[in-house]
Scaffold this motif. Structure first.
Motif, short mmCIF file in Angstrom:
data_model
loop_
_atom_site.label_atom_id
_atom_site.label_comp_id
_atom_site.label_asym_id
_atom_site.label_seq_id
_atom_site.Cartn_x
_atom_site.Cartn_y
_atom_site.Cartn_z
N TRP A 169 0.81 -1.22 0.00
CA TRP A 169 0.00 0.00 0.00
C TRP A 169 0.84 1.26 0.00
CZ3 TRP A 169 -3.18 -1.84 4.79
CH2 TRP A 169 -4.04 -2.89 4.43
N TYR A 170 1.91 1.26 0.79
CA TYR A 170 2.68 2.49 1.01
C TYR A 170 4.04 2.49 0.31
CZ TYR A 170 -0.78 3.30 4.67
OH TYR A 170 -1.94 3.49 5.36
N ASN A 171 4.36 1.42 -0.41
CA ASN A 171 5.63 1.32 -1.13
C ASN A 171 6.82 1.55 -0.18
OD1 ASN A 171 7.22 0.84 -3.38
ND2 ASN A 171 7.38 3.02 -3.83
N VAL A 172 6.81 0.82 0.93
CA VAL A 172 7.89 0.87 1.92
C VAL A 172 8.31 -0.57 2.21
CG1 VAL A 172 7.10 3.00 3.00
CG2 VAL A 172 6.36 0.81 3.93
N SER A 173 9.43 -0.72 2.89
CA SER A 173 9.82 -2.04 3.38
C SER A 173 9.95 -1.97 4.89
CB SER A 173 11.13 -2.50 2.74
OG SER A 173 12.17 -1.63 3.08
N PHE A 174 9.66 -3.08 5.54
CA PHE A 174 9.74 -3.16 6.99
C PHE A 174 10.88 -4.08 7.40
CE2 PHE A 174 5.39 -1.71 6.61
CZ PHE A 174 5.27 -0.84 7.69
N ASP A 175 11.53 -3.71 8.47
CA ASP A 175 12.56 -4.53 9.09
C ASP A 175 12.20 -4.64 10.57
OD1 ASP A 175 14.98 -5.92 9.57
OD2 ASP A 175 15.93 -4.04 10.19
N PHE A 176 12.08 -5.85 11.07
CA PHE A 176 11.68 -6.07 12.46
C PHE A 176 12.87 -6.51 13.28
CE2 PHE A 176 7.81 -6.33 10.07
CZ PHE A 176 6.88 -5.71 10.89
N LYS A 177 13.18 -5.77 14.34
CA LYS A 177 14.27 -6.10 15.24
C LYS A 177 13.81 -7.07 16.32
CE LYS A 177 17.29 -3.49 13.30
NZ LYS A 177 18.34 -4.09 12.50
N ASP A 178 12.52 -7.10 16.60
CA ASP A 178 11.95 -7.99 17.61
C ASP A 178 10.88 -8.85 16.93
OD1 ASP A 178 10.82 -9.30 19.75
OD2 ASP A 178 10.21 -7.49 20.80
N SER A 179 11.17 -10.11 16.73
CA SER A 179 10.25 -10.98 15.99
C SER A 179 8.96 -11.27 16.76
CB SER A 179 10.92 -12.28 15.60
OG SER A 179 11.35 -12.98 16.75
N LEU A 180 8.93 -11.02 18.07
CA LEU A 180 7.72 -11.27 18.86
C LEU A 180 6.54 -10.42 18.38
CD1 LEU A 180 9.12 -11.59 22.48
CD2 LEU A 180 8.31 -13.41 20.98
N ILE A 181 6.83 -9.22 17.92
CA ILE A 181 5.74 -8.35 17.48
C ILE A 181 5.05 -8.88 16.22
CG2 ILE A 181 7.12 -6.80 16.05
CD1 ILE A 181 5.38 -4.50 17.19
N LEU A 182 5.73 -9.70 15.46
CA LEU A 182 5.14 -10.25 14.24
C LEU A 182 3.91 -11.11 14.55
CD1 LEU A 182 8.36 -11.27 12.31
CD2 LEU A 182 6.82 -9.36 11.80
N GLN A 183 3.84 -11.67 15.75
CA GLN A 183 2.73 -12.54 16.13
C GLN A 183 1.54 -11.78 16.70
OE1 GLN A 183 3.31 -15.54 14.94
NE2 GLN A 183 5.33 -14.71 14.49
N LYS A 184 1.72 -10.50 17.04
CA LYS A 184 0.62 -9.69 17.58
C LYS A 184 -0.45 -9.49 16.53
CE LYS A 184 2.57 -9.19 21.50
NZ LYS A 184 2.06 -9.89 22.66
N HIS A 185 -1.71 -9.57 16.94
CA HIS A 185 -2.82 -9.41 16.01
C HIS A 185 -3.48 -8.04 16.20
CE1 HIS A 185 -2.41 -13.62 15.05
NE2 HIS A 185 -3.29 -13.44 14.09
N PHE A 186 -3.90 -7.48 15.09
CA PHE A 186 -4.56 -6.19 15.07
C PHE A 186 -5.85 -6.31 14.27
CE2 PHE A 186 -0.07 -5.33 15.55
CZ PHE A 186 -0.04 -4.36 16.54
N THR A 187 -6.84 -5.57 14.69
CA THR A 187 -8.12 -5.52 13.98
C THR A 187 -8.46 -4.06 13.73
OG1 THR A 187 -8.88 -7.53 15.08
CG2 THR A 187 -10.56 -6.13 14.09
N GLY A 188 -8.84 -3.75 12.50
CA GLY A 188 -9.20 -2.38 12.17
C GLY A 188 -9.17 -2.18 10.67
N SER A 189 -9.39 -0.95 10.26
CA SER A 189 -9.41 -0.60 8.84
C SER A 189 -8.62 0.68 8.61
CB SER A 189 -10.85 -0.38 8.36
OG SER A 189 -11.61 -1.53 8.53
N PHE A 190 -7.93 0.72 7.48
CA PHE A 190 -7.24 1.93 7.05
C PHE A 190 -7.86 2.37 5.74
CE2 PHE A 190 -3.68 -0.31 9.31
CZ PHE A 190 -3.59 0.58 10.35
N TYR A 191 -8.04 3.68 5.61
CA TYR A 191 -8.62 4.20 4.38
C TYR A 191 -7.71 5.21 3.71
CZ TYR A 191 -12.79 1.81 5.94
OH TYR A 191 -13.65 0.84 6.35
N HIS A 192 -7.44 6.33 4.37
CA HIS A 192 -6.65 7.39 3.75
C HIS A 192 -5.48 7.82 4.63
CE1 HIS A 192 -9.68 7.67 0.66
NE2 HIS A 192 -10.61 7.81 1.59
N GLU A 193 -5.10 6.99 5.59
CA GLU A 193 -4.03 7.34 6.50
C GLU A 193 -2.68 7.19 5.80
OE1 GLU A 193 -7.49 6.00 8.78
OE2 GLU A 193 -6.35 5.06 7.20
#
Length: 67
Positions: A14-38
């Motif tokens: 969506w944003y044409n970026v790349s992510f690098d995670f230093k803490d792999s624990l956060i990869l397992q966290k779940h989020f619920t919601g919607s993004f529209y124009h942020e």
């Protein structure tokens, strides 16, 4: 209802970026919601309300490091 791992892949497209995670624990966290124009920064700030994390933006490489 997606893990941060799944969500980050969507956000990379969506944003044409790349992510690098230093803490792999956060990869397992779940989020619920919607993004529209942020922006990517607004989206990350919204996600931080559910689960606190730090991030750094590198505009030169168009990447975001999640710590």
């Amino acid at each position: 209802n997606k893990s941060f791992e799944e969500l980050s892949r969507d956000m990379e497209r969506w944003y044409n970026v790349s992510f690098d995670f230093k803490d792999s624990l956060i990869l397992q966290k779940h989020f619920t919601g919607s993004f529209y124009h942020e922006s990517v920064i607004e989206a990350l700030e919204i996600l931080r309300l559910s689960y606190p994390f730090h991030y750094k933006v590198n505009k030169t490489t168009n990447s975001i490091t999640i710590e």
